[in-house]
Design an enzyme around this catalytic site. Structure first.
Site, PDB file in Angstrom:
ATOM      1  N   LYS A  53      92.257 -12.569  29.478  1.00  0.00           N
ATOM      2  CA  LYS A  53      92.361 -14.073  30.075  1.00  0.00           C
ATOM      3  C   LYS A  53      91.089 -14.938  29.927  1.00  0.00           C
ATOM      4  O   LYS A  53      91.172 -15.872  29.537  1.00  0.00           O
ATOM      5  CB  LYS A  53      92.584 -14.026  31.708  1.00  0.00           C
ATOM      6  CG  LYS A  53      94.420 -13.828  32.048  1.00  0.00           C
ATOM      7  CD  LYS A  53      94.575 -13.188  33.304  1.00  0.00           C
ATOM      8  CE  LYS A  53      95.987 -12.753  33.288  1.00  0.00           C
ATOM      9  NZ  LYS A  53      96.280 -12.343  34.624  1.00  0.00           N
ATOM     10  N   GLN A  97      94.571 -11.655  40.526  1.00  0.00           N
ATOM     11  CA  GLN A  97      95.326 -10.386  39.862  1.00  0.00           C
ATOM     12  C   GLN A  97      95.870  -9.487  40.607  1.00  0.00           C
ATOM     13  O   GLN A  97      95.142  -9.016  41.604  1.00  0.00           O
ATOM     14  CB  GLN A  97      94.054  -9.952  38.877  1.00  0.00           C
ATOM     15  CG  GLN A  97      94.776  -8.969  37.816  1.00  0.00           C
ATOM     16  CD  GLN A  97      95.674  -9.301  36.803  1.00  0.00           C
ATOM     17  OE1 GLN A  97      95.248 -10.361  36.286  1.00  0.00           O
ATOM     18  NE2 GLN A  97      96.702  -8.837  36.500  1.00  0.00           N
ATOM     19  N   ASP A 120      99.886 -19.362  38.114  1.00  0.00           N
ATOM     20  CA  ASP A 120     100.694 -18.462  38.165  1.00  0.00           C
ATOM     21  C   ASP A 120     101.983 -18.952  38.751  1.00  0.00           C
ATOM     22  O   ASP A 120     103.223 -18.054  38.490  1.00  0.00           O
ATOM     23  CB  ASP A 120     100.161 -17.117  39.078  1.00  0.00           C
ATOM     24  CG  ASP A 120      99.682 -16.056  38.280  1.00  0.00           C
ATOM     25  OD1 ASP A 120      99.965 -15.950  37.046  1.00  0.00           O
ATOM     26  OD2 ASP A 120      98.924 -15.192  38.639  1.00  0.00           O
TER      27      ASP A 120
END
Length: 284
Positions: A53, A97, A120
């Site tokens: 990322k 995460q 997300d």
């Protein structure tokens, strides 16, 4: 017949190129997309994802911040950091995460992120928007699948679409996106009776179960489009998908693993972050 391999790596590079061009234009207006990534603990797979990322942010011209927190970080400390990032003008998108350590509630973390920075698309507000079709952000893997279908000019309209897997991250949002594009959608799961028969009806079959080689040729209709979003390791430790490689001989189009749906996931995260930056500054 052998299926056309749907090249996610090539499409990812193409999309990142367009994101970079748009980012450079935004910077001239004084706007730089910014992504904050939080990782708690030392999960090796998570560390690889976070590095990927960071690299994607560089390729797309984004500003990025990484917060690597120790395993013993409390839920209160993590939520405090998220609250700070919610207020930060430099940050357009926030990603924590998963998984987080067991003493921290994943749902509490998801709920704490400002829906306008939830790149997300896991926050209940964004999940609800996906349900009604009025969404800003879509979970990254299903969004990447839709980009692949569009790239190869595969229209779900009127097609029998079968999604194997009902996770909140892939299965459920994938089903809704196909439905919004006028597909006739069936969601299968561990309690589905005669799974093979249901799968054989599919014009578009999406496998998202997390079991290596789970979808075998006898479960696939001749000429079906097969999307494999599984990332597993087989007995030899080799990366493989949820779909047996032999299905390639039966499908018309198929995503390989690696190199199919996988590369698109982080690219869609970049696309969501770019959109978040534009929305924050009222830019169309």
């Amino acid at each position: 017949m052998s299926a056309v391999r749907m090249d996610g790596k090539a499409l990812s590079a193409k999309v990142r190129g367009s994101i970079l061009a748009e980012t450079e234009a935004l910077k001239k207006q004084g706007v730089t997309p910014g992504l904050a990534v939080i990782i708690v603990g030392n999960d090796p797979a998570s560390e690889i994802y976070v590095r990927n990322k960071e690299r994607a942010c560089e390729q797309c011209g984004f500003y990025s911040e990484k917060y690597a927190l120790p395993e013993e970080t409390t839920q209160e400390e993590l939520l405090g950091l998220i609250a700070q990032l919610n207020e930060s003008p430099a940050i357009s998108g926030i990603l924590c995460q998963m998984p987080v350590p067991k003493h921290i509630s994943e749902q509490a973390v998801i709920d704490a992120i400002d829906p306008k920075k939830d790149v997300d698309a896991f926050h209940p507000v964004n999940v609800g928007k996906i349900m009604v079709g009025n969404f800003d952000f879509v979970p990254c893997t299903p969004a990447g699948v839709m980009e692949l279908l569009d790239e190869y000019k595969i229209d779900p309209k009127g097609k029998e679409c079968v999604v194997v897997g009902r996770s909140n991250i892939v299965g459920k949002p994938m089903s809704m996106l196909l439905l919004h594009r006028h597909g006739t959608v069936t969601i299968c799961h561990s309690r589905t009776q005669d799974l093979a028969e249901v799968c054989r009806r599919a014009d578009i079959l999406v496998a998202a179960v997390g079991k290596a080689g789970f979808i075998t040729p006898d479960m696939v209709k001749e000429g079906a489009v097969v999307i494999d979003v599984g990332i597993n390791r087989n007995a030899e430790g080799k990366v493989c998908g949820d779909v047996a490689p032999e299905v390639m001989e039966k499908a018309s189009y198929m995503t390989p693993v690696p190199g199919g749906a996988g590369p698109m996931t982080i690219t869609m995260l970049m696309k969501n972050t770019l959109k978040a930056a534009k929305l924050r500054h009222g830019i169309q």
